[in-house]
Scaffold this active site. Structure first.
Site, PDB file in Angstrom:
ATOM      1  N   TYR A   1       0.808  -1.220   0.000  1.00 13.14           N
ATOM      2  CA  TYR A   1       0.000   0.000   0.000  1.00 13.14           C
ATOM      3  C   TYR A   1       0.845   1.276   0.000  1.00 13.14           C
ATOM      4  CZ  TYR A   1      -4.138  -2.803   0.781  1.00 13.14           C
ATOM      5  OH  TYR A   1      -5.162  -3.697   0.617  1.00 13.14           O
ATOM      6  N   ILE A   2       2.080   1.185   0.492  1.00 10.38           N
ATOM      7  CA  ILE A   2       2.941   2.368   0.526  1.00 10.38           C
ATOM      8  C   ILE A   2       4.105   2.226  -0.459  1.00 10.38           C
ATOM      9  CG2 ILE A   2       4.554   3.678   2.010  1.00 10.38           C
ATOM     10  CD1 ILE A   2       1.501   4.183   2.509  1.00 10.38           C
TER      11      ILE A   2
ATOM     12  N   THR B   1       5.609  -5.188   8.676  1.00 12.89           N
ATOM     13  CA  THR B   1       6.164  -5.472  10.005  1.00 12.89           C
ATOM     14  C   THR B   1       5.003  -5.896  10.905  1.00 12.89           C
ATOM     15  OG1 THR B   1       6.086  -3.073  10.356  1.00 12.89           O
ATOM     16  CG2 THR B   1       8.242  -4.041  10.011  1.00 12.89           C
TER      17      THR B   1
ATOM     18  N   THR C   1       7.041   0.623   9.266  1.00 15.24           N
ATOM     19  CA  THR C   1       6.945   1.011  10.677  1.00 15.24           C
ATOM     20  C   THR C   1       7.737   0.012  11.512  1.00 15.24           C
ATOM     21  OG1 THR C   1       4.739   1.845  10.218  1.00 15.24           O
ATOM     22  CG2 THR C   1       5.311   1.513  12.534  1.00 15.24           C
TER      23      THR C   1
ATOM     24  N   LYS D   1       6.371   7.979  14.621  1.00 11.60           N
ATOM     25  CA  LYS D   1       5.413   7.256  13.773  1.00 11.60           C
ATOM     26  C   LYS D   1       4.474   6.406  14.639  1.00 11.60           C
ATOM     27  CE  LYS D   1       3.263   5.038  10.692  1.00 11.60           C
ATOM     28  NZ  LYS D   1       2.265   5.643   9.842  1.00 11.60           N
TER      29      LYS D   1
ATOM     30  N   ASN E   1      -0.016   6.683  15.740  1.00  7.58           N
ATOM     31  CA  ASN E   1      -1.061   5.653  15.643  1.00  7.58           C
ATOM     32  C   ASN E   1      -1.563   5.224  17.014  1.00  7.58           C
ATOM     33  OD1 ASN E   1      -1.123   5.711  12.901  1.00  7.58           O
ATOM     34  ND2 ASN E   1       0.150   3.904  12.583  1.00  7.58           N
TER      35      ASN E   1
ATOM     36  N   HIS F   1     -16.027  21.693  22.733  1.00  5.77           N
ATOM     37  CA  HIS F   1     -15.004  22.328  23.577  1.00  5.77           C
ATOM     38  C   HIS F   1     -13.748  22.531  22.720  1.00  5.77           C
ATOM     39  CE1 HIS F   1     -11.838  22.722  26.550  1.00  5.77           C
ATOM     40  NE2 HIS F   1     -12.760  22.910  27.496  1.00  5.77           N
TER      41      HIS F   1
ATOM     42  N   CYS G   1      -2.261  -0.845  10.964  1.00  2.00           N
ATOM     43  CA  CYS G   1      -1.465   0.142  11.705  1.00  2.00           C
ATOM     44  C   CYS G   1      -1.891   0.247  13.168  1.00  2.00           C
ATOM     45  CB  CYS G   1      -1.583   1.487  11.014  1.00  2.00           C
ATOM     46  SG  CYS G   1      -1.277   1.352   9.247  1.00  2.00           S
TER      47      CYS G   1
ATOM     48  N   TYR H   1     -11.942  -3.064   6.789  1.00  2.00           N
ATOM     49  CA  TYR H   1     -11.713  -2.559   8.145  1.00  2.00           C
ATOM     50  C   TYR H   1     -12.247  -1.152   8.340  1.00  2.00           C
ATOM     51  CZ  TYR H   1      -7.519   0.394   7.295  1.00  2.00           C
ATOM     52  OH  TYR H   1      -6.647   1.382   6.907  1.00  2.00           O
TER      53      TYR H   1
ATOM     54  N   ARG I   1      -7.428  -6.086   6.198  1.00  2.00           N
ATOM     55  CA  ARG I   1      -6.420  -6.512   7.174  1.00  2.00           C
ATOM     56  C   ARG I   1      -6.872  -6.160   8.592  1.00  2.00           C
ATOM     57  NH1 ARG I   1      -1.188  -3.719   4.924  1.00  2.00           N
ATOM     58  NH2 ARG I   1      -2.712  -2.100   4.539  1.00  2.00           N
TER      59      ARG I   1
END
Ligand code: SAJ
Length: 413
Positions: free
Chosen positions: A14-15, A84, A119, A202, A206, A240, A256, A312, A320
């Site tokens: 995807y990246i 990863t 990551t 990073k 997440n 707020h 992630c 997802y 995933r």
């Protein structure tokens, strides 16, 4: 200048794939590498492994500087963009990163730059990856950095260009060389730091989101108990100026948020209680959804339920770590019949039906993923009797006479 540099991108997911395309479009000679032969064959035929708006156009613009290979080839720069994952015990599984480093090692030249996009837990670049290169090439000057992405699936191409980025090198030269590469397509600001800080940043981004969603999920359960609507409560609290609570849902999926917080926990199991608890709360949501469904089908001997949305999150085909899988497994364990629909997913571990078949004779429809598609479904036409909406997504005005339970809505318990 750019035209003289060759960049080898390892891992076309995807990246990795969009990164390779952007760099080729910018004028670098790019070799896209993936060990999956089918993926390489498909890419050569210009078939994309996933859907993202703008992909075909970008591919066309990049193709003249792009080639694909099953193994890394000699280059000036190597970008590691492999998965990863975590092990069954939720420990970082760095197998693919280490393998990529070993593969690069075989063809590494003096003064090459290696960029890790994947990551990775804090300390990995310096303590695990760098020694792999140093051991084999004692006299080489090696440049190494971590350049994590921030793009969100569904808007990958836009965010890869527009987001600010953090790059951490093992030294200033590594950081600057990496900045030069990314400046070829990133329009956001690029901030430089050291590798371990970049790795940490990073992951905390997440983890921050995961903890925030866990808070929202806890509030949803609480609101069900005290019979108020969590969606209204969060909307009002967010007025707020310094409050920004995320939304509850059926659980946190994706590669992630459901994974990265464990990289922090495993650095200090005792010192990361809030992070661990957040993971536990988010992982508990599929069970909570099953409880809500149970209320609607309690008088039916062998109920049939319909899962609406297996991705997802909304409007993408990525499943995933999807909470839908956990809900399906739990429902089957209860002996329920489960039918599944998703408008985007092509391959899934369970059979996917069209919407008509999926809703036919169903005792309860469960909105798991808020795909826009479901806004248009006429549930009355399919004689749906019960709906559990885990995202507060469906238009209640269109659902009169249907028993509707909204997660975190009122009167669920
Ligand atoms: N979710 C909720 N409530 C919310 C927001 C999300 O339940 O209010 C759920 C979603 O339904 C989904 C999961 O969380 O199951 C994750 O979705 P997401 O949209 O929050 O994030 P990802 O995993 O698609 O992408 C994240 C992004 N990280 C942050 O926003 C901090 C993205 O910017 C990162 O690049 C990406 O992780 C990544 O690759 O690390």
């Amino acid at each position: 200048m750019r035209k003289n540099k060759t960049i080898c991108v390892l891992g076309l997911g995807y990246i990795g794939l969009p990164t390779a395309l952007f760099l080729a479009k910018a004028g670098y000679k790019v070799i896209g590498v993936d060990s999956n032969k089918n993926k390489i064959d498909d890419l050569i035929k210009r078939k994309f492994p996933f859907q993202e708006a703008g992909f075909p156009k970008l591919f066309k613009e990049a193709i003249k500087n792009l080639s694909f290979s099953l193994v890394p080839e000699k280059a000036d720069v190597f970008i590691i963009s492999v998965p990863t994952p975590i092990t069954k015990n939720r420990k970082p599984d760095l197998r693919f990163v280490k393998q990529a480093a070993e593969d690069i090692n075989k063809i590494l030249n003096d003064k090459n730059l290696i960029i890790i996009e994947s990551t990775i837990p804090p300390g990995t670049a310096k303590e695990i990856v760098l020694p792999i290169f140093k051991k084999r090439h004692k006299n080489y000057r090696i440049y190494l950095s971590h350049a994590p992405e921030r793009a969100i699936p569904g808007k990958t191409l836009k965010e890869m260009v527009e987001d600010d980025r953090v790059i951490g090198g093992i030294d200033k030269k590594s950081s600057n060389l990496t900045k030069e590469i990314y400046s070829s397509f990133v329009k956001g600001k690029i901030y430089l730091t050291d590798t371990t800080t970049a790795e940490f940043v990073k992951i905390i981004e997440n983890t921050y989101r995961d903890v925030n969603i866990a808070f929202a999920n806890e509030l949803a359960k609480l609101c069900d108990k005290i019979k108020i609507n969590v969606w209204e409560a969060i909307k009002l609290a967010n007025l707020h100026p310094r409050v920004n609570i995320n939304l509850p849902g059926p659980g946190v999926g994706g590669h992630c948020l459901a994974i990265d917080p464990w990289f922090l926990v495993r650095k200090d199991d005792n010192g990361t209680q809030a992070i661990k608890l957040a993971r536990t709360i988010n992982d508990s949501m599929p069970d909570y959804v099953i409880n809500l469904i149970s209320k609607t089908v309690k008088n039916i001997k062998k109920p049939t339920i319909t899962i609406l949305g297996a991705a997802y999150k909304a409007n993408i085909d990525d499943w995933r770590e999807t909470p839908a899988l956990k809900i399906i497994k739990l429902a089957k364990k209860k002996g329920w019949q489960v039918k599944i629909h998703d408008p985007y997913i092509k391959n899934f571990p369970y059979k996917l039906l069209n919407i008509k078949e999926a809703l036919k004779n169903s005792d309860c429809a469960v909105l798991v993923t808020n795909h826009d598609f479901y806004k248009e479904v006429d549930f009355k036409k399919y004689a749906v009797k019960n709906i559990v909406d885990t995202r507060n997504f469906l238009d209640k005005n269109k659902l009169e006479d249907i028993n509707l339970i909204v997660l975190g809505g009122k009167n669920n318990i």
